[in-house]
Design a protein around this motif. Structure first.
Motif, PDB file in Angstrom:
ATOM      1  N   TRP A 168       0.834  -1.194   0.000  1.00 38.19           N
ATOM      2  CA  TRP A 168       0.000   0.000   0.000  1.00 38.19           C
ATOM      3  C   TRP A 168       0.873   1.250   0.000  1.00 38.19           C
ATOM      4  O   TRP A 168       1.865   1.325   0.723  1.00 38.19           O
ATOM      5  CB  TRP A 168      -0.907   0.013   1.226  1.00 38.19           C
ATOM      6  CG  TRP A 168      -1.877  -1.123   1.254  1.00 38.19           C
ATOM      7  CD1 TRP A 168      -1.663  -2.375   1.760  1.00 38.19           C
ATOM      8  CD2 TRP A 168      -3.192  -1.131   0.710  1.00 38.19           C
ATOM      9  NE1 TRP A 168      -2.779  -3.151   1.565  1.00 38.19           N
ATOM     10  CE2 TRP A 168      -3.729  -2.407   0.935  1.00 38.19           C
ATOM     11  CE3 TRP A 168      -3.967  -0.170   0.065  1.00 38.19           C
ATOM     12  CZ2 TRP A 168      -5.018  -2.755   0.529  1.00 38.19           C
ATOM     13  CZ3 TRP A 168      -5.254  -0.519  -0.331  1.00 38.19           C
ATOM     14  CH2 TRP A 168      -5.761  -1.799  -0.100  1.00 38.19           C
ATOM     15  N   GLN A 169       0.465   2.228  -0.802  1.00 38.47           N
ATOM     16  CA  GLN A 169       1.177   3.502  -0.865  1.00 38.47           C
ATOM     17  C   GLN A 169       0.531   4.490   0.100  1.00 38.47           C
ATOM     18  O   GLN A 169      -0.685   4.689   0.068  1.00 38.47           O
ATOM     19  CB  GLN A 169       1.135   4.057  -2.282  1.00 38.47           C
ATOM     20  CG  GLN A 169       1.912   5.347  -2.440  1.00 38.47           C
ATOM     21  CD  GLN A 169       1.860   5.827  -3.873  1.00 38.47           C
ATOM     22  OE1 GLN A 169       0.796   6.171  -4.379  1.00 38.47           O
ATOM     23  NE2 GLN A 169       3.008   5.818  -4.521  1.00 38.47           N
ATOM     24  N   THR A 170       1.356   5.088   0.949  1.00 36.93           N
ATOM     25  CA  THR A 170       0.866   6.106   1.870  1.00 36.93           C
ATOM     26  C   THR A 170       1.076   7.477   1.242  1.00 36.93           C
ATOM     27  O   THR A 170       1.932   7.652   0.380  1.00 36.93           O
ATOM     28  CB  THR A 170       1.597   6.039   3.227  1.00 36.93           C
ATOM     29  OG1 THR A 170       2.947   6.475   3.061  1.00 36.93           O
ATOM     30  CG2 THR A 170       1.574   4.632   3.801  1.00 36.93           C
TER      31      THR A 170
ATOM     32  N   ASP B 166       1.582  11.680   2.071  1.00 38.42           N
ATOM     33  CA  ASP B 166       1.927  12.684   3.073  1.00 38.42           C
ATOM     34  C   ASP B 166       0.744  13.627   3.269  1.00 38.42           C
ATOM     35  O   ASP B 166       0.213  14.169   2.293  1.00 38.42           O
ATOM     36  CB  ASP B 166       3.161  13.460   2.610  1.00 38.42           C
ATOM     37  CG  ASP B 166       3.612  14.461   3.638  1.00 38.42           C
ATOM     38  OD1 ASP B 166       3.207  15.639   3.525  1.00 38.42           O
ATOM     39  OD2 ASP B 166       4.361  14.075   4.553  1.00 38.42           O
TER      40      ASP B 166
ATOM     41  N   LYS C   2       4.408   9.030   0.142  1.00 37.50           N
ATOM     42  CA  LYS C   2       5.375   9.073   1.244  1.00 37.50           C
ATOM     43  C   LYS C   2       6.142   7.761   1.377  1.00 37.50           C
ATOM     44  O   LYS C   2       7.346   7.757   1.570  1.00 37.50           O
ATOM     45  CB  LYS C   2       4.635   9.386   2.545  1.00 37.50           C
ATOM     46  CG  LYS C   2       5.505   9.565   3.736  1.00 37.50           C
ATOM     47  CD  LYS C   2       6.225  10.879   3.671  1.00 37.50           C
ATOM     48  CE  LYS C   2       6.984  11.120   4.960  1.00 37.50           C
ATOM     49  NZ  LYS C   2       7.871  12.246   4.855  1.00 37.50           N
TER      50      LYS C   2
ATOM     51  N   ASP D  39       4.191   6.465  13.897  1.00 38.90           N
ATOM     52  CA  ASP D  39       4.558   7.510  12.944  1.00 38.90           C
ATOM     53  C   ASP D  39       6.047   7.758  13.135  1.00 38.90           C
ATOM     54  O   ASP D  39       6.453   8.372  14.126  1.00 38.90           O
ATOM     55  CB  ASP D  39       3.763   8.789  13.212  1.00 38.90           C
ATOM     56  CG  ASP D  39       4.083   9.896  12.221  1.00 38.90           C
ATOM     57  OD1 ASP D  39       5.113   9.790  11.513  1.00 38.90           O
ATOM     58  OD2 ASP D  39       3.311  10.866  12.164  1.00 38.90           O
TER      59      ASP D  39
ATOM     60  N   GLN E  74      -5.952   8.307   7.455  1.00 40.50           N
ATOM     61  CA  GLN E  74      -5.268   8.416   6.170  1.00 40.50           C
ATOM     62  C   GLN E  74      -5.882   7.418   5.202  1.00 40.50           C
ATOM     63  O   GLN E  74      -6.398   6.380   5.617  1.00 40.50           O
ATOM     64  CB  GLN E  74      -3.783   8.100   6.308  1.00 40.50           C
ATOM     65  CG  GLN E  74      -2.980   9.144   7.010  1.00 40.50           C
ATOM     66  CD  GLN E  74      -1.489   8.833   6.924  1.00 40.50           C
ATOM     67  OE1 GLN E  74      -1.074   7.680   6.887  1.00 40.50           O
ATOM     68  NE2 GLN E  74      -0.682   9.880   6.886  1.00 40.50           N
TER      69      GLN E  74
ATOM     70  N   TRP F 159      -4.785   4.967   2.160  1.00 37.57           N
ATOM     71  CA  TRP F 159      -3.660   4.315   1.509  1.00 37.57           C
ATOM     72  C   TRP F 159      -4.175   3.654   0.234  1.00 37.57           C
ATOM     73  O   TRP F 159      -5.311   3.193   0.196  1.00 37.57           O
ATOM     74  CB  TRP F 159      -3.016   3.276   2.405  1.00 37.57           C
ATOM     75  CG  TRP F 159      -2.351   3.827   3.640  1.00 37.57           C
ATOM     76  CD1 TRP F 159      -2.342   5.125   4.089  1.00 37.57           C
ATOM     77  CD2 TRP F 159      -1.605   3.074   4.599  1.00 37.57           C
ATOM     78  NE1 TRP F 159      -1.636   5.214   5.244  1.00 37.57           N
ATOM     79  CE2 TRP F 159      -1.172   3.980   5.592  1.00 37.57           C
ATOM     80  CE3 TRP F 159      -1.262   1.737   4.724  1.00 37.57           C
ATOM     81  CZ2 TRP F 159      -0.401   3.577   6.680  1.00 37.57           C
ATOM     82  CZ3 TRP F 159      -0.496   1.337   5.810  1.00 37.57           C
ATOM     83  CH2 TRP F 159      -0.071   2.256   6.767  1.00 37.57           C
TER      84      TRP F 159
END
Length: 144
Positions: free
Chosen positions: A30-32, A34, A41, A107, A138, A140
């Motif tokens: 999974w892409q997070t 910012d 991120k 975090d 967030q 993702w």
């Protein structure tokens, strides 16, 4: 007699496969994003181990001038002074209904650990961290 047995086996196999797929729907990469910049991120690999969900940072998207191999100096647990790439940031969430909860998320930028809840929403992963009654969610995105 053979046809009903084969049909029953087929139905059980489909049901078991469906249950397995639903249970492991969040497993993968999974892409997070910012929160401040809206830019990618990190890539987090989510996996299941002993009925719990874990997430490990496998890639960071860094800006020019940033440390290419950062360390978590602000972490206060066993992850203090460890490299961020390869770090397990999501620990111990269990499947409860349509969500995964009961675990924690770290975090690495501020070193704080939060209680978390995770769920799928239209193919996107919602990750919510709690600090007392306050929370931040967030989104993702699955890496193909």
């Amino acid at each position: 007699m053979k046809k009903p047995f084969k049909f029953l086996c087929f139905v059980l196999l489909v049901a078991a496969s469906s249950a397995f797929a639903q249970n492991n729907a969040i497993v993968g990469q999974w892409q997070t994003i910012d929160d401040a910049s809206g830019k990618p991120k990190a890539i987090v690999k989510i996996y299941e181990q002993d009925g719990n969900i874990y997430g490990k940072i496998i890639r960071l998207f860094l800006s020019a001038g940033e440390d290419p191999d950062p360390v978590c100096f602000k972490c206060t647990d066993e992850r203090k002074n460890q490299k961020v790439i390869g770090m397990i940031i999501l620990k111990g969430s269990k499947k409860r209904g349509s969500e995964w909860s009961g675990g924690t998320i770290l975090d690495p930028e501020n070193g704080k650990t939060y209680r978390c809840k995770i769920w799928l929403d239209e193919g996107q992963l919602k990750v919510r961290g709690y600090l007392g009654i306050f929370f931040r969610t967030q989104t993702w995105y699955r890496v193909k």
